[in-house]
Design an enzyme around this catalytic site. Structure first.
Site, PDB file in Angstrom:
ATOM      1  CD  GLU A 150      -3.012  -0.978   2.271  1.00  0.00           C
ATOM      2  OE1 GLU A 150      -4.123  -0.502   2.089  1.00  0.00           O
ATOM      3  OE2 GLU A 150      -2.643  -1.426   3.367  1.00  0.00           O
ATOM      4  NE  ARG A 165      -4.758   5.218   2.659  1.00  0.00           N
ATOM      5  CZ  ARG A 165      -5.218   4.341   3.505  1.00  0.00           C
ATOM      6  NH1 ARG A 165      -5.798   4.750   4.605  1.00  0.00           N
ATOM      7  NH2 ARG A 165      -5.119   3.070   3.259  1.00  0.00           N
ATOM      8  CG  HIS A 205      -9.153   5.395   1.314  1.00  0.00           C
ATOM      9  ND1 HIS A 205      -9.083   5.190  -0.036  1.00  0.00           N
ATOM     10  CD2 HIS A 205      -8.524   4.344   1.888  1.00  0.00           C
ATOM     11  CE1 HIS A 205      -8.437   4.060  -0.268  1.00  0.00           C
ATOM     12  NE2 HIS A 205      -8.081   3.524   0.889  1.00  0.00           N
ATOM     13  CG  HIS A 260     -10.201   5.798   5.365  1.00  0.00           C
ATOM     14  ND1 HIS A 260     -11.126   4.800   5.176  1.00  0.00           N
ATOM     15  CD2 HIS A 260      -9.009   5.168   5.541  1.00  0.00           C
ATOM     16  CE1 HIS A 260     -10.528   3.607   5.228  1.00  0.00           C
ATOM     17  NE2 HIS A 260      -9.246   3.809   5.464  1.00  0.00           N
ATOM     18  NE  ARG A 285      -4.918   5.022   9.097  1.00  0.00           N
ATOM     19  CZ  ARG A 285      -5.354   4.004   8.356  1.00  0.00           C
ATOM     20  NH1 ARG A 285      -4.983   2.763   8.649  1.00  0.00           N
ATOM     21  NH2 ARG A 285      -6.168   4.206   7.348  1.00  0.00           N
TER      22      ARG A 285
HETATM   23  C1  SIN Z   1      -7.509   0.230   2.254  1.00  0.00           C
HETATM   24  O1  SIN Z   1      -7.706  -0.963   2.072  1.00  0.00           O
HETATM   25  O2  SIN Z   1      -7.186   1.001   1.354  1.00  0.00           O
HETATM   26  C2  SIN Z   1      -7.670   0.781   3.639  1.00  0.00           C
HETATM   27  C3  SIN Z   1      -6.554   0.343   4.501  1.00  0.00           C
HETATM   28  C4  SIN Z   1      -6.335   1.336   5.600  1.00  0.00           C
HETATM   29  O3  SIN Z   1      -7.019   2.350   5.681  1.00  0.00           O
HETATM   30  O4  SIN Z   1      -5.417   1.116   6.392  1.00  0.00           O
END
Ligand code: SIN
Length: 555
Positions: free
Chosen positions: A115, A289, A243, A350, A385
């Site tokens: 991610e 993010r 998000h 989010h 975060r």
């Molecule tokens: C996601 O799956 O994009 C969310 C994961 C997160 O917010 O840590």
């Protein structure tokens, strides 16, 4: 009616259930949850849980990625704790029965996802339903215990603390301690008194403070507002994470398209097909993010478009269906085949990075009151975060809280004397409301003003507007609250309004831009003056009296 437990837990996500399972061998446990047991933000977590599991990864790298994403505000000591203790907590979950995806025929190494902001693959997942796998596992274990009683459809109204019973004790001071709380059973409409030797706040976040959010309806900032009113310290509320990719569809209620879709190669494009993330960050679509959400917001404002596109059409169709079965199916239900056409996406609120200030064992500044999970502020997330660090935080913090909580349980000799002083709830002269429209109107107004004035890009002028409006709304809500019998809706409205006020206050205070807080009037970080947390504490002293316990809520 008074219900007495050794441990009272408010909230039933990963943080609350982990703590419940671990303390139940030392005493009786009551879990208070606003909806049914499984309804929590944990259940909806798609991406997974970040932890160092691969040979080519290291704790140092996980610490570095977390700190870099947190833009200088992470508390390094707790970051190190969370990264180091993560693998042991995950092994416990696996021991309880959690199935995380493995490569090969399901027997090999973990199939680790990637991610934004992570330099390595380190996201354990169960397809794209990781949160549900964790919640399911914990609930099964909870049901096997006989010392845990579950109170569904119950909502915390206010904490009962020593300072609320004794005039000489200041709220949130060293002498203050939590003794219990008033709780509304919103099916029977009765208010019950819960008393406990230790209280854990694990109520999750507050995404519902914004009109567009990936969060479930339960995320109304309850723990923040309840604890703030009682004198708990609250930090860094200005850092609310958006998000970058929620499905844009009038009926989708901001359905999340996991960042792991980009981790597997998904590409962000403008509606004309052009890519844009490469001009914002060297990591492109997998930038942290804050960068991705701000870039999308900027591009949407520049082009006037209502959404951007997330393109996964170049990935193998079977791989999409296998790796993201829930996302694939949900998108199909809304009419989008993501293996054949790019998905329309927009950012949505989010994750709340601020929260109730706790030490490395989850203890707040009010004795016997602990917090864990999204509602807490441990210092792990800083100003932004790192994806998938939140389930990790809940597991680690709830585990660490156990030892301290059990030691307090043993030091509860004079507790009974305190409990005898607590009066039952009395609705006073409140009557049934004949104007519920006030609640729905105010609820709507708050969420809209937060989106428009305190969203991804802020300015001092917009924040001042929001501040003035929220003050008026709070006055009206308090008056309404005082005159009419309480309902779940009025409690949530009051909590959301207070949470909104704390976010606005934090954003007004921080005169710089850093991570998730971006103010056009102070566009740069200011390390000299602002490389620190913003902490607020309510010290208004309101006593619960025998004649009117309800006074506690009138602040
Ligand atoms: C996601 O799956 O994009 C969310 C994961 C997160 O917010 O840590």
């Amino acid at each position: 009616m008074t219900i007495e437990k050794d441990f009272i837990i408010i909230g039933s996500g990963v943080a609350g259930l982990t703590f419940a399972l671990k303390v139940c061998e030392f005493g009786s446990v009551g879990i208070i949850t606003k909806d049914v047991l499984e309804e929590s933000a944990t259940k909806y977590a798609q991406g997974g849980i970040a932890s160092v599991m691969a040979e080519d990864d290291s704790f140092e790298l996980h610490v570095k990625d977390t700190m870099e994403t947190g833009r200088g505000l992470c508390h390094e000591d707790f970051v190190r704790i969370a990264c180091r203790e993560g693998p042991a907590r995950i092994r416990e979950l696996i021991h309880l029965g959690a199935n995380f995806d493995r490569s090969g025929c399901g027997q090999g190494e973990f199939d680790l996802g990637k991610e934004g902001g992570h330099s390595k693959r380190r996201i354990l997942h169960a397809n794209d339903l990781t949160g549900w796998e964790i919640e399911r596992t914990l609930i099964e274990a909870i049901h096997a215990q006989d010392k845990i009683e579950i109170f569904e459809h119950h909502m915390a109204i206010d904490l009962i603390t020593r300072s609320r019973l004794e005039e000489s004790i200041k709220p949130g001071s060293e002498q203050d301690e939590a003794l219990g709380l008033y709780v509304l059973d919103h099916r029977s409409q009765k208010v019950e008194t819960f008393v406990g030797r230790v209280i854990l706040m694990a109520t999750g976040g507050a995404g519902k403070v914004y009109i567009y959010t990936s969060n479930p309806d339960t995320a109304t900032g309850d723990g923040i507002a309840v604890a703030y009113r009682a004198g708990a310290k609250i930090a860094n509320m200005e850092f609310f994470q958006f998000h970058p990719t929620c499905l844009y569809h009038p009926k989708a209620k901001s359905f999340l398209i996991s960042e792991t879709v980009r981790g597997e190669g998904g590409i962000l494009r403008l509606q004309n097909g052009q890519t844009f993330m490469e001009s914002y960050h060297s990591l492109g679509c997998l930038a942290p993010r804050d960068v991705v959400a701000q870039a999308i917001d900027y591009e949407m404002k520049k082009s006037g478009d209502d959404y951007v596109l997330l393109d996964a059409t170049h990935l193998e169709g079977y791989r999409i269906r296998e790796r993201f079965p829930n996302i694939y199916k949900t998108c199909m239900d809304y009419g989008f085949d993501m293996s054949r056409e790019p998905l329309p996406v927009v950012p949505a609120a989010h994750y709340m990075c601020g929260g109730l200030v706790v030490d490395a064992n989850g203890q707040t500044n009010i004795k016997r009151l602990f917090a864990s999970g999204e509602v807490s502020f441990s210092g792990l997330h800083g100003a932004n975060r790192l994806a998938s660090n939140s389930l990790l935080e809940g597991l680690v913090l709830s585990h660490r809280a156990v030892e301290k909580a059990v030691s307090l349980l043993k030091k509860s000799n004079n507790f009974q004397k305190e409990l005898d002083k607590i009066p039952d709830w009395d609705p006073g002269s409140a009557v049934d409301s004949d104007e519920s429209v006030v609640v729905s109107h105010n609820w709507d107004e708050i969420r809209r003003l937060m989106w428009n004035y305190v969203g991804i890009v802020r300015s001092t002028k917009r924040l001042k507007r929001a501040e003035r409006r929220i003050e008026l709304l709070l006055e009206e809500i308090q008056e309404y609250y005082w005159n009419f019998k309480i309902t779940k809706n009025t409690l949530e409205l009051r909590n959301i309004a207070i949470t909104a006020q704390l976010i606005i206050q934090g954003a007004m205070t921080r005169k710089e831009s850093r991570g998730l807080h971006y103010n056009l009037d102070y566009p740069d970080p200011d390390d000299l003056n602002w490389k620190h947390d913003t902490i607020v504490q309510n010290t208004v002293h309101r006593l619960i009296t025998q004649t009117n316990p309800r006074i506690v809520t009138h602040e």
